[in-house]
Design an enzyme around this catalytic site. Sequence first.
Site, PDB file in Angstrom:
ATOM      1  N   HIS A   1       0.819  -1.209   0.000  1.00 21.41           N
ATOM      2  CA  HIS A   1       0.000   0.000   0.000  1.00 21.41           C
ATOM      3  C   HIS A   1       0.854   1.261   0.000  1.00 21.41           C
ATOM      4  O   HIS A   1       0.359   2.355   0.287  1.00 21.41           O
ATOM      5  CB  HIS A   1      -0.908   0.023   1.232  1.00 21.41           C
ATOM      6  CG  HIS A   1      -1.712  -1.215   1.424  1.00 21.41           C
ATOM      7  ND1 HIS A   1      -2.507  -1.747   0.435  1.00 21.41           N
ATOM      8  CD2 HIS A   1      -1.814  -2.054   2.492  1.00 21.41           C
ATOM      9  CE1 HIS A   1      -3.084  -2.844   0.890  1.00 21.41           C
ATOM     10  NE2 HIS A   1      -2.673  -3.062   2.124  1.00 21.41           N
TER      11      HIS A   1
ATOM     12  N   HIS B   1      -6.847  -4.437  -0.571  1.00 23.47           N
ATOM     13  CA  HIS B   1      -6.150  -5.717  -0.483  1.00 23.47           C
ATOM     14  C   HIS B   1      -6.430  -6.600  -1.698  1.00 23.47           C
ATOM     15  O   HIS B   1      -6.352  -7.824  -1.618  1.00 23.47           O
ATOM     16  CB  HIS B   1      -6.558  -6.460   0.792  1.00 23.47           C
ATOM     17  CG  HIS B   1      -6.116  -5.780   2.041  1.00 23.47           C
ATOM     18  ND1 HIS B   1      -6.887  -4.837   2.686  1.00 23.47           N
ATOM     19  CD2 HIS B   1      -4.969  -5.881   2.763  1.00 23.47           C
ATOM     20  CE1 HIS B   1      -6.241  -4.402   3.754  1.00 23.47           C
ATOM     21  NE2 HIS B   1      -5.080  -5.010   3.820  1.00 23.47           N
TER      22      HIS B   1
END
Length: 355
Positions: free
Chosen positions: A55, A217
């Site tokens: 991320h 995700h």
Amino acid sequence: MKKLINNAEDVTLEQLKGFGLAYDSIDVHLDPNFVCVAGGVKDRVALVSGGGSGHEPLHGGYVGMGMLDAACPGQVFTSPTPDQMVAACKAVNGGKGVLQIVKNYTGDVLNFQMAADILRDEGIEVRNVIIDDDVALKDSLYTAGRRGLGTTVVAEKVCGAAALEGYDLDQLAALCKKVNTFGKSMGMALTSCTTPQNGTPSFELAEDEMEIGIGIHGEPGTTRSKIKSADEVTEILANRILEDEAYTRNLSEWDAEKGDWVDVEVKDIVFQSGDEVIAIVNGMGGTPLSELYTVYAKLAEVAGRHGVKILRNLVGNYITSLEMAGVSITLVKTDDEILRLYDAPVKTPALRWGA
């Protein structure tokens, strides 16, 4: 799969080593993995966060003056472990306690709670605040309740500045909870992403399809449709955020008097005409910056139609999902306190101004 990696199993370790070499203001610790400000923290509350890798720049890129003091990177899309959090908190404990900012994903929530319990047993005061700002859905495979998205960045910035101002632990936790209830986010994808360990896309999209309501995700969204124009996509995301009703949920907090975790009812705001906001147009990792500016132009127009004024903005990659092509929008209502702390100097690998 085409990626600039060596061995899929060593991705996180090798990237951490490079990150540490790139920034001399940050110390990288291995086994357990965490990054922290060089020199530690003295005589104030420390700020710690973390989550799965993939991320970037979240969370390690926000370690530095005026933001996080430490961050715990898990393996790609995998929660960090309690031992990482314990080690990170000890490394930056300045004697005034630690605030842990936790995105609402089940593994993150449970592991940060376990770490907090261990730290309290060792005499370190800890508060955990959960960020759950995703308006796309109420539950997912990854979480009970809404997921944590872009409001995390604003919370880390605002609370980092407040810690430097000398807020105590309870004041800092209350501020972080306020930012969470003031923020709403939603994202979409044009492509999926591929984790190095799996080597295949996390979900399949046809060439003429897009996915609305995705998480970070690699999980699919809530709605799949034919690709729409940038303006149409922005209208969908922005209107969903601006017209979202007040959302009430129970979030786990530590009750010092009871000496236990309790569920506390939390209700977020509803945007109204006259509100002033911080806006984030965030690339999911594979979207050109030029396309994000197109989205921002439409977002400003849509917000204006709702009577909402954007006072500050971030346009770029701030909380990504590997190489996913797509965008998320975050709006955080401001008040005098939030805006003052947001504008305070910051110097991290990913955010810097006034310093």
